[in-house]
Design an enzyme around this catalytic site. Sequence first.
Site, short mmCIF file in Angstrom:
data_model
loop_
_atom_site.label_atom_id
_atom_site.label_comp_id
_atom_site.label_asym_id
_atom_site.label_seq_id
_atom_site.Cartn_x
_atom_site.Cartn_y
_atom_site.Cartn_z
N ARG A 8 69.48 56.56 -0.18
CA ARG A 8 70.60 57.54 0.05
C ARG A 8 71.36 57.37 -1.23
O ARG A 8 71.69 58.49 -1.68
CB ARG A 8 71.27 57.05 1.30
CG ARG A 8 72.66 57.89 1.53
CD ARG A 8 73.80 57.39 2.41
NE ARG A 8 73.35 57.81 3.74
CZ ARG A 8 73.99 57.58 4.78
NH1 ARG A 8 75.06 57.03 4.66
NH2 ARG A 8 73.73 58.21 5.94
N GLY A 54 79.99 62.79 10.21
CA GLY A 54 79.03 62.45 9.12
C GLY A 54 78.88 61.14 8.90
O GLY A 54 79.02 60.13 9.86
N CYS A 55 78.55 60.74 7.63
CA CYS A 55 78.32 59.15 7.61
C CYS A 55 79.37 58.36 7.88
O CYS A 55 80.76 58.44 7.62
CB CYS A 55 78.23 58.99 5.82
SG CYS A 55 77.70 57.24 5.61
N PHE A 56 78.97 57.24 8.84
CA PHE A 56 80.01 56.41 9.39
C PHE A 56 80.71 55.56 8.35
O PHE A 56 81.80 54.93 8.68
CB PHE A 56 79.33 55.68 10.50
CG PHE A 56 78.22 54.90 10.39
CD1 PHE A 56 77.72 54.44 9.14
CD2 PHE A 56 77.23 54.87 11.44
CE1 PHE A 56 76.54 53.93 8.85
CE2 PHE A 56 76.16 54.01 11.26
CZ PHE A 56 75.70 53.73 10.12
N TRP A 57 80.29 55.39 7.13
CA TRP A 57 80.97 54.62 6.31
C TRP A 57 82.48 55.12 5.98
O TRP A 57 83.29 54.57 5.93
CB TRP A 57 80.15 54.60 4.88
CG TRP A 57 78.79 53.92 4.92
CD1 TRP A 57 78.35 53.03 5.95
CD2 TRP A 57 77.70 54.22 3.82
NE1 TRP A 57 77.08 52.74 5.41
CE2 TRP A 57 76.78 53.44 4.35
CE3 TRP A 57 77.76 54.93 2.78
CZ2 TRP A 57 75.35 53.23 3.49
CZ3 TRP A 57 76.71 54.82 1.92
CH2 TRP A 57 75.52 53.90 2.44
#
Length: 226
Positions: A8, A54-57
């Site tokens: 990614r 969206g991306c959990f980061w």
Amino acid sequence: MQGSVVLRSTIFSILIGVAGCIGCSAAKAPVPAPAKDAALAKASGKETAVFAGGCFWGTQAVFERVKGVVATTAGYAGGSAATATYDQVTQENTGHAESVRVIYDPSMITYGRLLQIFFSVVHDPTELNRQGPDVGTSYRSAIFYTSEEQRAISVAYIAQLDAAKVFPKAIVTQVTPLQGFYDAEKYHQDYALNHPENPYILVCDLPKISALRQQFPELFKEYKGK
């Protein structure tokens, strides 16, 4: 596996080099506060909220820096336990959304204020099944409510924002009951904190933290990890 994370980041670095920033940044101003909200509780306690943006980061990086939030966990909601692993979820056929479980003290912050941060800082709620460079249903915008009160506040708030045309397009955020939440792998927890040099974090997530500090200074707290 962590190899998927490396892939990614590698792909994202290439995209950044070609196209520059691709719509990861947070809004420049906070959206209006919800007209309908729960009152602050009279006694300290713990309640649970689950958000997918969206991306959990990045979602975790924001909420763990909010005063009144006791703990956060990156994980998967919307699918079954059997397929709740990063490698499976990123195949985009498990039904999960990358999500964050937020444990908060309702005497310090209301559910509506968490929603305001979610719509102002965490993500773009008008993007369907994607956020910035991340495409697929696992990156969808969703609120997984844990009570009828949370459902009612969420639905009313989305209607309020749409009626006021706060965003240029209609909000596509799903409001659905939480059926299960499954913790993500350990290396995903506090990922933005532990990998600030990652190109994805630099472009997509650090601006969200800055936006939280700027837009909600009264709610911002420093976070150094668990």
